[in-house]
Design a protein around this motif. Structure first.
Motif, PDB file in Angstrom:
ATOM      1  N   HIS A 108       2.325  -5.167 -14.776  1.00 13.10           N
ATOM      2  CA  HIS A 108       2.732  -5.701 -13.480  1.00 13.10           C
ATOM      3  C   HIS A 108       4.236  -5.536 -13.297  1.00 13.10           C
ATOM      4  CE1 HIS A 108       3.345  -9.291 -16.070  1.00 13.10           C
ATOM      5  NE2 HIS A 108       4.271  -9.647 -15.195  1.00 13.10           N
ATOM      6  N   GLY A 110       7.637  -7.195 -10.809  1.00  9.91           N
ATOM      7  CA  GLY A 110       8.048  -8.304  -9.960  1.00  9.91           C
ATOM      8  C   GLY A 110       9.528  -8.542 -10.079  1.00  9.91           C
ATOM      9  N   GLU A 133       4.973  -8.946  -7.871  1.00 17.95           N
ATOM     10  CA  GLU A 133       4.838  -8.207  -6.625  1.00 17.95           C
ATOM     11  C   GLU A 133       3.747  -7.137  -6.673  1.00 17.95           C
ATOM     12  OE1 GLU A 133       9.258  -8.497  -4.805  1.00 17.95           O
ATOM     13  OE2 GLU A 133       9.033  -7.138  -6.499  1.00 17.95           O
ATOM     14  N   TRP A 134       3.360  -6.737  -7.866  1.00 14.98           N
ATOM     15  CA  TRP A 134       2.292  -5.744  -8.038  1.00 14.98           C
ATOM     16  C   TRP A 134       1.672  -5.977  -9.399  1.00 14.98           C
ATOM     17  CZ3 TRP A 134       1.531  -2.355 -12.037  1.00 14.98           C
ATOM     18  CH2 TRP A 134       0.465  -1.464 -11.874  1.00 14.98           C
ATOM     19  N   SER A 135       0.378  -5.694  -9.499  1.00 12.75           N
ATOM     20  CA  SER A 135      -0.272  -5.751 -10.809  1.00 12.75           C
ATOM     21  C   SER A 135      -1.439  -4.782 -10.838  1.00 12.75           C
ATOM     22  CB  SER A 135      -0.766  -7.163 -11.115  1.00 12.75           C
ATOM     23  OG  SER A 135      -1.840  -7.480 -10.243  1.00 12.75           O
ATOM     24  N   ARG A 136      -1.792  -4.382 -12.037  1.00 14.79           N
ATOM     25  CA  ARG A 136      -3.004  -3.596 -12.206  1.00 14.79           C
ATOM     26  C   ARG A 136      -4.189  -4.556 -12.089  1.00 14.79           C
ATOM     27  NH1 ARG A 136      -2.726  -0.401 -17.173  1.00 14.79           N
ATOM     28  NH2 ARG A 136      -4.965  -0.310 -17.094  1.00 14.79           N
ATOM     29  N   SER A 139      -5.006  -6.782 -15.206  1.00 11.55           N
ATOM     30  CA  SER A 139      -3.863  -7.433 -15.821  1.00 11.55           C
ATOM     31  C   SER A 139      -4.258  -8.784 -16.412  1.00 11.55           C
ATOM     32  CB  SER A 139      -2.771  -7.651 -14.764  1.00 11.55           C
ATOM     33  OG  SER A 139      -1.823  -8.583 -15.220  1.00 11.55           O
ATOM     34  N   ARG A 149      -4.581 -10.037  -6.086  1.00 14.26           N
ATOM     35  CA  ARG A 149      -3.969  -8.979  -5.303  1.00 14.26           C
ATOM     36  C   ARG A 149      -2.453  -9.158  -5.331  1.00 14.26           C
ATOM     37  NH1 ARG A 149      -2.435 -11.801  -1.042  1.00 14.26           N
ATOM     38  NH2 ARG A 149      -3.680 -13.546  -0.365  1.00 14.26           N
ATOM     39  N   PRO A 150      -1.719  -8.095  -5.035  1.00  4.45           N
ATOM     40  CA  PRO A 150      -0.256  -8.228  -5.000  1.00  4.45           C
ATOM     41  C   PRO A 150       0.176  -9.246  -3.951  1.00  4.45           C
ATOM     42  CG  PRO A 150      -0.917  -5.925  -4.994  1.00  4.45           C
ATOM     43  CD  PRO A 150      -2.164  -6.741  -4.808  1.00  4.45           C
ATOM     44  N   ASP A 152       2.520 -10.835  -0.907  1.00  4.26           N
ATOM     45  CA  ASP A 152       3.143 -10.329   0.307  1.00  4.26           C
ATOM     46  C   ASP A 152       4.645 -10.432   0.114  1.00  4.26           C
ATOM     47  OD1 ASP A 152       4.141  -9.787   2.798  1.00  4.26           O
ATOM     48  OD2 ASP A 152       3.064 -11.412   3.815  1.00  4.26           O
ATOM     49  N   THR A 153       5.284  -9.318  -0.229  1.00  5.93           N
ATOM     50  CA  THR A 153       6.706  -9.355  -0.563  1.00  5.93           C
ATOM     51  C   THR A 153       7.569  -9.670   0.650  1.00  5.93           C
ATOM     52  OG1 THR A 153       6.870  -6.964  -0.295  1.00  5.93           O
ATOM     53  CG2 THR A 153       6.491  -7.808  -2.525  1.00  5.93           C
TER      54      THR A 153
END
Length: 165
Positions: A108, A110, A133-136, A139, A149-150, A152-153
């Protein structure tokens, strides 16, 4: 930039790196050396904790739940960009981007949004907001955080960034 500011920036970077080393080596007692005694720690969706003892009491069981101590599992927090701004002679803010690698590969990414305070001869975290902010999809950290889910940045950006656009 003054010599004092340069030294403070390195002390802040050291504290950020020590936090990650403590997490990656499962030496959670080291967190007593990175957090101010009244520090606040916020992990998205998990609420805020105050003080090193409460922070460690959350991080250690969370590491067990996500399998951090299972044979063959490992994690490495890789720090990328760190932006440090001084808000007073003894206070600073910092945003640090991270990429975490586990035995699965890139797990991930962030950021840490931190507030630092000079404390004795150290710069300690007075407040940390950790955001993924993102992950497989598989994870182990997503499993722990309960986020599928990622984030909302745009809506999760610090107020200082929202106002500067």
């Amino acid at each position: 930039m003054t010599l004092e500011e340069m030294l403070a920036r390195e002390a802040i970077r050291y504290t950020i790196a020590l936090y990650n080393r403590a997490s990656d080596t499962a030496d959670y007692a080291l967190h007593h050396h990175v957090f101010h005694p009244d520090a606040l720690f916020e992990v998205q969706g998990q609420g805020a904790l105050q003080g090193p003892d409460a922070i460690i009491a959350m991080l250690l069981p969370a590491a067990r739940r996500r399998g951090a101590f299972d044979p063959g599992n490992f994690q490495r927090h890789n720090l990328t960009t760190t932006m440090i701004d001084f808000t007073a002679p003894d206070r600073a803010t910092a945003t640090t981007y991270i990429i975490v690698v586990t035995e699965l590969g890139i797990d991930h990414a962030g950021r840490y949004d931190d507030e630092f305070v000079a404390y004795g001869d150290r710069w300690l975290i007075a407040r940390r907001r950790a955001t993924m902010e993102w992950s497989r999809p598989d994870s182990r950290f997503v499993r722990w955080l309960g986020i599928g889910r990622p984030v909302d940045t745009a809506s999760d950006a610090p107020d200082a960034y929202k106002n500067s656009a």
